[in-house]
Design a protein around this motif. Structure first.
Motif, short mmCIF file in Angstrom:
data_model
loop_
_atom_site.label_atom_id
_atom_site.label_comp_id
_atom_site.label_asym_id
_atom_site.label_seq_id
_atom_site.Cartn_x
_atom_site.Cartn_y
_atom_site.Cartn_z
N VAL A 1 0.84 -1.20 0.00
CA VAL A 1 0.00 0.00 0.00
C VAL A 1 0.87 1.25 0.00
O VAL A 1 1.84 1.35 0.77
CB VAL A 1 -0.92 0.01 1.23
CG1 VAL A 1 -1.65 1.34 1.34
CG2 VAL A 1 -1.91 -1.15 1.16
N GLN A 2 0.54 2.18 -0.87
CA GLN A 2 1.26 3.44 -0.92
C GLN A 2 0.29 4.59 -1.16
O GLN A 2 -0.64 4.48 -1.97
CB GLN A 2 2.30 3.45 -2.03
CG GLN A 2 3.64 2.87 -1.64
CD GLN A 2 4.73 3.24 -2.61
OE1 GLN A 2 4.55 3.18 -3.82
NE2 GLN A 2 5.88 3.63 -2.09
N LEU A 3 0.51 5.67 -0.44
CA LEU A 3 -0.16 6.94 -0.68
C LEU A 3 0.94 7.98 -0.80
O LEU A 3 1.74 8.16 0.12
CB LEU A 3 -1.09 7.31 0.47
CG LEU A 3 -2.32 6.43 0.69
CD1 LEU A 3 -3.01 6.77 1.99
CD2 LEU A 3 -3.28 6.54 -0.47
N THR B 1 -7.69 -1.51 -3.28
CA THR B 1 -8.83 -1.18 -4.13
C THR B 1 -9.34 0.21 -3.78
O THR B 1 -10.17 0.39 -2.90
CB THR B 1 -9.95 -2.22 -3.96
OG1 THR B 1 -9.40 -3.53 -4.16
CG2 THR B 1 -11.06 -1.99 -4.98
N PHE B 2 -8.83 1.18 -4.48
CA PHE B 2 -9.02 2.59 -4.14
C PHE B 2 -10.50 2.97 -4.00
O PHE B 2 -10.88 3.68 -3.08
CB PHE B 2 -8.36 3.45 -5.21
CG PHE B 2 -8.40 4.91 -4.95
CD1 PHE B 2 -9.28 5.73 -5.64
CD2 PHE B 2 -7.54 5.50 -4.03
CE1 PHE B 2 -9.33 7.09 -5.42
CE2 PHE B 2 -7.58 6.86 -3.79
CZ PHE B 2 -8.47 7.66 -4.49
N SER B 3 -11.32 2.49 -4.89
CA SER B 3 -12.71 2.93 -4.93
C SER B 3 -13.51 2.52 -3.69
O SER B 3 -14.57 3.09 -3.41
CB SER B 3 -13.40 2.39 -6.18
OG SER B 3 -13.39 0.98 -6.17
N SER C 1 -7.09 6.20 -9.41
CA SER C 1 -6.68 6.00 -8.01
C SER C 1 -5.96 7.21 -7.45
O SER C 1 -4.88 7.11 -6.85
CB SER C 1 -5.79 4.74 -7.87
OG SER C 1 -6.51 3.58 -8.20
N THR C 2 -6.56 8.35 -7.67
CA THR C 2 -6.00 9.58 -7.15
C THR C 2 -7.07 10.40 -6.43
O THR C 2 -8.26 10.27 -6.71
CB THR C 2 -5.40 10.45 -8.26
OG1 THR C 2 -6.42 10.75 -9.22
CG2 THR C 2 -4.24 9.73 -8.96
#
Length: 116
Positions: free
Chosen positions: A2-4, A28-30, A76-77
């Motif tokens: 996982v990365q942000l 799963t970003f959404s 995914s932003t």
């Protein structure tokens, strides 16, 4: 993994604008709510703005009408458009992701400085 990763911080004059971005990967970003927090030295962490996977938003009173949170579930932003910036907005801003029964993930933070 996982990365942000936040980007877009910097130095801006009072009344100016900045756009922060948060690029996510490894989950799963959404299905995650995205929240922008900020924390100044020796102060408590403050929720700035949040957006659910479906696009519902919530803002701190101190930024309502000035900041806008958005997301792109395809890319995914997430973004935080900040306008009419004030010196009090100066601090480190963090992107965070949370889903039900999942641990909260954090980015490394990006510095925003509002000064003339």
């Amino acid at each position: 993994q996982v990365q942000l990763v936040e980007s877009g911080g910097g130095l801006v004059q009072p009344g100016g604008s900045l756009r922060l971005s948060c690029a996510a990967s490894g989950f799963t970003f959404s299905t995650y709510d995205i929240t922008w927090y900020r924390q100044a030295p020796r102060k408590e962490r403050e929720l700035v703005a949040a957006i659910t996977g479906g696009g519902n938003t919530n803002y701190a009173d101190s930024v309502k009408g000035r900041f806008t949170i958005s997301r792109d579930n395809v890319k995914s932003t997430a973004s935080l458009q900040m306008m009419s910036l004030k010196p009090d907005d100066t601090t480190v801003y963090y992107c965070s992701a949370k889903a039900i029964l999942r641990p909260r993930h954090w980015g490394q933070g990006t510095q925003v400085t509002v000064s003339s």
